[in-house]
Design a protein around this motif. Structure first.
Motif, PDB file in Angstrom:
ATOM      1  N   ARG A 284       0.809  -1.208   0.000  1.00  0.00           N
ATOM      2  CA  ARG A 284       0.000   0.000   0.000  1.00  0.00           C
ATOM      3  C   ARG A 284       0.850   1.269   0.000  1.00  0.00           C
ATOM      4  O   ARG A 284       0.364   2.340  -0.358  1.00  0.00           O
ATOM      5  N   VAL A 285       2.116   1.155   0.439  1.00  0.00           N
ATOM      6  CA  VAL A 285       2.916   2.365   0.664  1.00  0.00           C
ATOM      7  C   VAL A 285       4.196   2.434  -0.174  1.00  0.00           C
ATOM      8  O   VAL A 285       4.791   3.495  -0.296  1.00  0.00           O
ATOM      9  N   THR A 286       4.647   1.319  -0.755  1.00  0.00           N
ATOM     10  CA  THR A 286       5.903   1.335  -1.504  1.00  0.00           C
ATOM     11  C   THR A 286       5.817   0.401  -2.703  1.00  0.00           C
ATOM     12  O   THR A 286       5.068  -0.593  -2.681  1.00  0.00           O
ATOM     13  N   TYR A 287       6.578   0.735  -3.745  1.00  0.00           N
ATOM     14  CA  TYR A 287       6.683  -0.151  -4.907  1.00  0.00           C
ATOM     15  C   TYR A 287       7.670  -1.289  -4.648  1.00  0.00           C
ATOM     16  O   TYR A 287       7.930  -2.087  -5.556  1.00  0.00           O
ATOM     17  N   TRP A 288       8.220  -1.364  -3.447  1.00  0.00           N
ATOM     18  CA  TRP A 288       9.212  -2.384  -3.129  1.00  0.00           C
ATOM     19  C   TRP A 288       8.748  -3.349  -2.020  1.00  0.00           C
ATOM     20  O   TRP A 288       9.532  -3.697  -1.135  1.00  0.00           O
ATOM     21  N   PRO A 289       7.508  -3.819  -2.051  1.00  0.00           N
ATOM     22  CA  PRO A 289       7.104  -4.791  -1.020  1.00  0.00           C
ATOM     23  C   PRO A 289       7.891  -6.098  -1.123  1.00  0.00           C
ATOM     24  O   PRO A 289       8.060  -6.805  -0.126  1.00  0.00           O
ATOM     25  N   GLN A 290       8.390  -6.404  -2.343  1.00  0.00           N
ATOM     26  CA  GLN A 290       9.183  -7.632  -2.524  1.00  0.00           C
ATOM     27  C   GLN A 290      10.488  -7.584  -1.720  1.00  0.00           C
ATOM     28  O   GLN A 290      10.992  -8.627  -1.296  1.00  0.00           O
ATOM     29  N   LEU A 291      11.024  -6.392  -1.514  1.00  0.00           N
ATOM     30  CA  LEU A 291      12.225  -6.257  -0.684  1.00  0.00           C
ATOM     31  C   LEU A 291      11.906  -6.599   0.768  1.00  0.00           C
ATOM     32  O   LEU A 291      12.679  -7.312   1.435  1.00  0.00           O
ATOM     33  N   ILE A 292      10.765  -6.123   1.259  1.00  0.00           N
ATOM     34  CA  ILE A 292      10.360  -6.433   2.640  1.00  0.00           C
ATOM     35  C   ILE A 292      10.083  -7.923   2.771  1.00  0.00           C
ATOM     36  O   ILE A 292      10.423  -8.543   3.791  1.00  0.00           O
ATOM     37  N   LEU A 293       9.477  -8.518   1.741  1.00  0.00           N
ATOM     38  CA  LEU A 293       9.266  -9.967   1.771  1.00  0.00           C
ATOM     39  C   LEU A 293      10.599 -10.693   1.837  1.00  0.00           C
ATOM     40  O   LEU A 293      10.741 -11.689   2.569  1.00  0.00           O
ATOM     41  N   GLY A 294      11.596 -10.204   1.092  1.00  0.00           N
ATOM     42  CA  GLY A 294      12.919 -10.823   1.119  1.00  0.00           C
ATOM     43  C   GLY A 294      13.541 -10.769   2.507  1.00  0.00           C
ATOM     44  O   GLY A 294      14.119 -11.761   2.982  1.00  0.00           O
ATOM     45  N   LEU A 295      13.426  -9.629   3.172  1.00  0.00           N
ATOM     46  CA  LEU A 295      13.951  -9.498   4.535  1.00  0.00           C
ATOM     47  C   LEU A 295      13.241 -10.464   5.483  1.00  0.00           C
ATOM     48  O   LEU A 295      13.847 -10.987   6.420  1.00  0.00           O
ATOM     49  N   THR A 296      11.953 -10.701   5.230  1.00  0.00           N
ATOM     50  CA  THR A 296      11.152 -11.579   6.092  1.00  0.00           C
ATOM     51  C   THR A 296      11.424 -13.045   5.798  1.00  0.00           C
ATOM     52  O   THR A 296      11.684 -13.845   6.705  1.00  0.00           O
ATOM     53  N   PHE A 297      11.371 -13.419   4.521  1.00  0.00           N
ATOM     54  CA  PHE A 297      11.415 -14.822   4.117  1.00  0.00           C
ATOM     55  C   PHE A 297      12.785 -15.457   4.325  1.00  0.00           C
ATOM     56  O   PHE A 297      12.886 -16.691   4.383  1.00  0.00           O
ATOM     57  N   ASN A 298      13.822 -14.643   4.404  1.00  0.00           N
ATOM     58  CA  ASN A 298      15.174 -15.206   4.494  1.00  0.00           C
ATOM     59  C   ASN A 298      15.777 -15.090   5.886  1.00  0.00           C
ATOM     60  O   ASN A 298      16.982 -15.292   6.044  1.00  0.00           O
ATOM     61  N   TRP A 299      14.949 -14.788   6.877  1.00  0.00           N
ATOM     62  CA  TRP A 299      15.425 -14.718   8.259  1.00  0.00           C
ATOM     63  C   TRP A 299      16.059 -16.038   8.693  1.00  0.00           C
ATOM     64  O   TRP A 299      16.964 -16.082   9.512  1.00  0.00           O
ATOM     65  N   GLY A 300      15.579 -17.122   8.107  1.00  0.00           N
ATOM     66  CA  GLY A 300      16.131 -18.439   8.426  1.00  0.00           C
ATOM     67  C   GLY A 300      17.597 -18.583   8.076  1.00  0.00           C
ATOM     68  O   GLY A 300      18.294 -19.437   8.631  1.00  0.00           O
ATOM     69  N   ALA A 301      18.093 -17.748   7.134  1.00  0.00           N
ATOM     70  CA  ALA A 301      19.516 -17.782   6.797  1.00  0.00           C
ATOM     71  C   ALA A 301      20.373 -17.327   7.976  1.00  0.00           C
ATOM     72  O   ALA A 301      21.543 -17.689   8.081  1.00  0.00           O
ATOM     73  N   LEU A 302      19.798 -16.522   8.866  1.00  0.00           N
ATOM     74  CA  LEU A 302      20.470 -16.133  10.109  1.00  0.00           C
ATOM     75  C   LEU A 302      20.171 -17.142  11.216  1.00  0.00           C
ATOM     76  O   LEU A 302      21.063 -17.564  11.956  1.00  0.00           O
ATOM     77  N   LEU A 303      18.905 -17.533  11.293  1.00  0.00           N
ATOM     78  CA  LEU A 303      18.440 -18.346  12.419  1.00  0.00           C
ATOM     79  C   LEU A 303      18.984 -19.770  12.376  1.00  0.00           C
ATOM     80  O   LEU A 303      19.281 -20.359  13.425  1.00  0.00           O
ATOM     81  N   GLY A 304      19.121 -20.337  11.168  1.00  0.00           N
ATOM     82  CA  GLY A 304      19.616 -21.713  11.064  1.00  0.00           C
ATOM     83  C   GLY A 304      21.022 -21.856  11.627  1.00  0.00           C
ATOM     84  O   GLY A 304      21.322 -22.800  12.373  1.00  0.00           O
ATOM     85  N   TRP A 305      21.902 -20.906  11.282  1.00  0.00           N
ATOM     86  CA  TRP A 305      23.277 -20.947  11.781  1.00  0.00           C
ATOM     87  C   TRP A 305      23.301 -20.795  13.305  1.00  0.00           C
ATOM     88  O   TRP A 305      23.979 -21.554  14.005  1.00  0.00           O
ATOM     89  N   SER A 306      22.543 -19.828  13.816  1.00  0.00           N
ATOM     90  CA  SER A 306      22.571 -19.584  15.264  1.00  0.00           C
ATOM     91  C   SER A 306      21.988 -20.762  16.041  1.00  0.00           C
ATOM     92  O   SER A 306      22.408 -21.051  17.159  1.00  0.00           O
ATOM     93  N   ALA A 307      20.999 -21.463  15.435  1.00  0.00           N
ATOM     94  CA  ALA A 307      20.411 -22.622  16.106  1.00  0.00           C
ATOM     95  C   ALA A 307      21.426 -23.745  16.278  1.00  0.00           C
ATOM     96  O   ALA A 307      21.384 -24.491  17.255  1.00  0.00           O
TER      97      ALA A 307
END
Length: 298
Positions: free
Chosen positions: A146-169
């Motif tokens: 609703r506010v930006t033409y870059w919602p796919q960037l926010i999805l990328g930040l959200t969907f790839n959190w596991g790339a940080l979490l898997g290592w730390s786990a």
């Protein structure tokens, strides 16, 4: 004939349960794979040299991916139920079609998040805090169109959190020289596949007034996707060098590059069925990289 596809399982479910399974997109598992695969990359990279990835962690993150993708879809449909009614592709979603009430979806969301919390609590304290930090992204992402033409960037930040979490786990904390390039690679990958996905709905998006990278890039889409793909490949190489990966890993990165190049070269952004086919093929991209990580580690 017997079929074990996710869509067939949902169709075979009891009637009252079916709308909830559709609400969490259990019949469309591609999104769950795309959420899960960055977790597997990170878990694989965190394994000791000569060892297979931690199967317990892979299983936990698999369950978590199903639950959190389902929760994300529920939140998305709660925010977008009025928009979904106006788009042919989404008008049959349970909330838009009236198969489930907003209150019922809210209760269902609470159940999914509670189960996901149980999975998260199986991890170490560092990972629990890190995982909890992603919830704000999960909740706010559906509003971004609703506010930006870059919602796919926010999805990328959200969907790839596991790339940080898997290592730390696995390790108890993040090795940022490895995790950040891997996270960035995932974000770039999401910009590729979700821009392709967004081209399915661009005509409806213009009518109802929501934004996407597909509308931002227009006829320049392939140039942008090529740039994102190059950034992804460079980030994967950096992550591999920082954790002493070997030849099979870089072979897989090359295979990923070839797959993305073929996707982009053959993509027809004006054919929704081709956009869906290219989007769904990204599961192969993620699996190729995971296999390369496992073999490189061995």
């Amino acid at each position: 004939p017997l079929s074990f596809s996710a869509a067939e399982l949902v169709r075979a479910a009891p009637g009252p349960l079916r709308p909830y399974l559709r609400l969490m997109r259990l019949h469309q598992p591609t999104g769950t794979w795309l959420l899960y695969l960055p977790c597997t990359w990170s878990i694989g990279l965190a394994a000791e040299p000569g060892c297979l990835p931690d199967w317990h962690m892979l299983s936990l993150f698999g369950i978590g991916a199903v639950l959190m993708r389902g929760a994300g879809c529920t939140i998305n449909d709660m925010w977008d139920r009025d928009y979904d009614k106006k788009v042919a592709r989404t008008a049959s979603r349970p909330l838009a079609a009236g198969d489930i009430s907003t209150f019922q979806s809210f209760v269902f969301l609470g159940g999914q998040l509670s189960l996901a919390l149980c999975v998260l609590l199986c991890l170490n304290y560092y990972s629990i805090i890190l995982g909890a930090a992603s919830v704000s992204l999960v909740i706010t992402y559906p509003l971004m169109k609703r506010v930006t033409y870059w919602p796919q960037l926010i999805l990328g930040l959200t969907f790839n959190w596991g790339a940080l979490l898997g290592w730390s786990a696995v390790k108890g904390s993040c090795e940022w020289s490895v995790c950040l390039p891997m996270y960035l690679a995932g974000v770039m990958w999401t910009l590729v596949y979700d821009t392709i996905y967004a081209h399915q709905d661009k005509r409806d998006d213009i009518v109802i007034g929501v934004k996407s990278t597909a509308l931002q890039f227009k006829e320049d889409t392939k140039q942008w996707l090529s740039g994102f793909s190059l950034a992804m490949l460079l980030s994967l190489c950096m992550a591999g060098m920082n954790c002493n990966q070997t030849f099979p890993y870089y072979s897989a990165v090359a295979a990923v590059g070839a797959h993305l190049a073929h996707q982009i070269y053959t993509l027809d952004i004006d054919k929704p069925e081709d956009c869906w086919k290219k989007f769904a093929s990204n599961r192969t991209v993620g699996v190729l990289l995971f296999i390369g990580i496992v073999l490189g580690n061995l």
